[in-house]
Structures are given as structure tokens and as C-alpha cells.
Design an enzyme around this catalytic site. Structure first.
Site, PDB file in Angstrom:
ATOM      1  N   HIS A  46      43.069  75.233  39.252  1.00 39.75           N
ATOM      2  CA  HIS A  46      43.042  74.686  37.581  1.00 39.75           C
ATOM      3  C   HIS A  46      41.134  75.069  37.358  1.00 39.75           C
ATOM      4  O   HIS A  46      41.065  74.502  36.640  1.00 39.75           O
ATOM      5  CB  HIS A  46      43.802  73.159  37.491  1.00 39.75           C
ATOM      6  N   HIS A  71      48.631  70.757  29.879  1.00 40.59           N
ATOM      7  CA  HIS A  71      48.646  69.764  31.057  1.00 40.59           C
ATOM      8  C   HIS A  71      49.587  68.429  30.636  1.00 40.59           C
ATOM      9  O   HIS A  71      48.772  67.317  31.808  1.00 40.59           O
ATOM     10  CB  HIS A  71      47.282  69.481  32.316  1.00 40.59           C
ATOM     11  N   GLU A  84      53.667  72.347  32.741  1.00 43.17           N
ATOM     12  CA  GLU A  84      52.982  73.596  32.361  1.00 43.17           C
ATOM     13  C   GLU A  84      53.815  74.949  31.953  1.00 43.17           C
ATOM     14  O   GLU A  84      54.013  75.933  32.902  1.00 43.17           O
ATOM     15  CB  GLU A  84      51.658  73.587  33.448  1.00 43.17           C
TER      16      GLU A  84
END
Length: 332
Positions: free
Chosen positions: A95, A165, A299
Site C-alpha cells: 500500500h 480502502h 478495493e
């Protein structure tokens, strides 16, 4: 001391959305039905806004520069071997790095009753990624609809794959687990994982697997199947590939309450993550501690580790190009 976060609320009939400068995050999605019942907040969040700076669990945040995992934190970009920081808890980048976009204070550049835009400058070398990248996230609400748009440009060749997210619980945050929610994903293939949760590179047919979500399936039933991939992901933590181009339906989630969420996007697929990590250490806005499966993340994004798989759609962004993506959450 960290910069004080800025919060605001977007409003349209039947929907209120809370936004926060930390991570350009969605903190609330409160829905009121046609009979005036509600509002019910259907995304997970933190009890107080300061926790978005203190606890890194990605609630509602903008993820970048690159969503999901990068194998070993290394990839080739042209003639350059790029190395980016590893996640503290695993041997891969995750991420966008330990100080990813979800950790940053974004700048508010536009705000009206029903729309807002946040911007961020990511300097050359940020978290090991080359090129200065200018990023903008736009949110807009309308009755039964929340839209998020991402845009990015770069000063040098780099890689960009952004997502939001949010964790969804359509029965209301803090109402228990989502194992009784049904999920449908318009995907014929998914990306199987190695034991360390990096895609093998295969696009595997969902037929005969727990990942065949082409018809609605209760999350609890699907994840109760005996399948090695479910063991690797502790349930669902997999990318499902949605064929086609442009804005198209990716997924449909329906709670026990009957509330329905359709996810539409122009991204190559959707990462379905069923919240295995929740262990009671995060407390939501209603004061309820989140336990395993308290919410499910859907996502919309490029394929994980696309930087190391030439067969996957490219996430390379060049100077003069503009990265754009659109995702819509449609409620009924």
C-alpha cells in the site's frame, strides 16, 4: 506534533458522507431509506479523528502510490532497478510503503455541499518511487450515489495504482460480522497467491472454486469451503479480474438488512478482503470494538504486483500522461 486533520461532510438527499484530510479518507457513509429510517453508517471508521493519524489500518483511506503488494519491494522500471521500503509485518511492499498516501495530510482544494477535492504532492524519491507525482482525489454525492475519482501526473517515469480502502458493513458499522452478507463479483478469473500472498502470475478460472461469485453467495458460506487459497488469505484477500473496459459493474454486496451496494469502476478488477485482521483493538464511531469480519473491503484497483508481471495491465505512468480512475458506490 502532526498537523491537525480537517474534516467535512457532503450531503445529498438520503446520504451524508464524512471526509477527512488524513489519507483523503471516507470516515462515514450515512444512509437514510425512502421511508425516513436511519441514518445508518455503513462504513467502518475510528471513534475519534485523531486515530486516523495514530493507527494505520487504512479505514476509508486513499492508497498510493501503489495499492496492494510489491514482491520483495523491488521491480524494474525501464533500465532502472527500483527498491521501495518493505512493510514492517511482511517481506513485501504494501500500500505505497510505511508512509503511504493513507498517512499523509492532504490539502483541500474544493468543497461544496455535495462535492470535495483533495490534493497531494508526492516528491521524487518518496517511499523510493521515482518522479514527483501530483495527485487529486474528488468525491461527489447524489441520491443513492457516492463517486470517487483519482487523477495523477508525474515528472518522470514511475508507477501509480490508486484505490480507496473503505470497509463496508451494510447492517451498520459495529453491528457484528458480515458473514451473512451476500457478495456477487462479475469476474470469470482471479489471481491465485503464493504462500506469501504474492500473485503467482496465473489468471485462474473461478469455476469450481470459492471465488466463483458470479451469483450471490453468503460470505460465510464461501469462506467455509476447503481451499488452499482461502488458507493463504485467511479467507478472502484476493484480486478478482473483471473483464471489459470503462465504467462497468464489479460487485454487488447485500446485507442482512437488505441494504444493497453496487460497486462500479473502470479499474481492471477488485480486491476482496474480508477483514480477518480485526482483533478488537480498533473501536468504531459507536464505541464498538471491531472483531474479525467486522467489514469487507472491495478495493477497485490494478492487479497486485503488476510491476513484476508483464502479462498484467501496466501501472507505469509517464510524463505527459494523466492517470485517471473512477469508482461509484450505488446504494439501494
Amino acid at each position: 506534533m502532526p498537523e491537525q486533520p480537517t474534516s467535512l461532510t457532503l450531503t445529498a438527499p438520503g446520504i451524508q458522507v464524512g471526509l477527512l484530510s488524513t489519507g483523503a479518507a471516507v470516515t462515514r457513509v450515512e444512509l437514510t431509506d425512502a421511508h425516513g429510517e436511519g441514518p445508518v453508517d455503513v462504513v467502518l471508521g475510528h471513534r475519534d479523528l485523531a486515530a486516523y493519524q495514530e493507527v494505520r489500518d487504512f479505514h476509508g483511506a486513499t492508497i498510493g502510490r501503489v495499492a496492494n503488494r510489491i514482491d520483495g519491494g523491488r521491480f524494474q522500471l525501464g533500465d532502472e532497478q527500483v527498491e521501495v521500503p518493505l512493510d514492517p509485518d511482511e517481506p513485501h511492499a504494501l500500500h505505497g510503503g510505511p508512509d503511504g498516501f493513507d498517512q499523509r495530510e492532504w490539502t483541500l482544494v474544493e468543497a461544496t455541499e455535495d462535492r470535495a477535492a483533495w490534493s497531494l504532492t508526492s516528491p521524487d524519491g518518496d517511499q523510493g518511487f521515482p518522479g514527483e507525482v501530483e495527485v487529486e482525489v474528488r468525491y461527489a454525492v447524489a441520491p443513492g450515489l457516492l463517486t470517487v475519482e483519482h487523477r495523477a501526473t508525474t515528472s518522470a517515469p514511475t508507477v501509480v495504482s490508486l484505490t480507496n480502502h473503505s470497509y463496508w458493513n451494510l447492517d451498520g458499522e459495529g453491528s457484528g460480522d458480515v458473514l451473512g452478507h451476500t457478495l456477487q463479483v462479475d469476474a470469470d478469473t482471479y489471481l491465485p497467491l503464493r504462500a506469501d500472498q504474492i500473485p503467482t502470475g496465473e489468471l485462474r478460472d473461478v469455476t469450481g472454486t470459492p471465488f466463483d461469485l458470479r451469483r450471490p453467495v453468503a460470505l460465510g458460506d464461501a469462506m467455509a469451503e476447503d481451499d488452499e487459497q482461502l488458507t493463504i488469505g485467511q479467507g478472502f484477500d484476493h484480486h478478482l479480474v473483471v473483464s471489459g473496459d470503462g465504467l462497468r459493474r464489479h460487485a454487488v454486496l447485500v446485507g442482512r438488512s437488505g441494504r444493497r451496494l453496487e460497486v462500479w469502476s473502470d479499474r481492471p478488477g477488485v480486491q476482496v478482503y474480508a477483514g480477518a485482521h480485526f482483533d478488537g483493538t480498533v473501536t468504531g464511531p459507536r464505541g464498538v470494538a471491531y472483531r474479525p469480519r467486522a467489514g469487507v473491503a472491495l478495493e477497485t484497483q490494478a492487479h497486485p504486483d503488476a510491476v513484476n508481471h508483464p502479462r498484467f495491465p501496466s501501472v507505469v505512468l509517464l510524463p505527459g500522461q494523466t492517470y485517471t480512475s473512477t469508482t461509484q458506490w450505488r446504494f439501494s
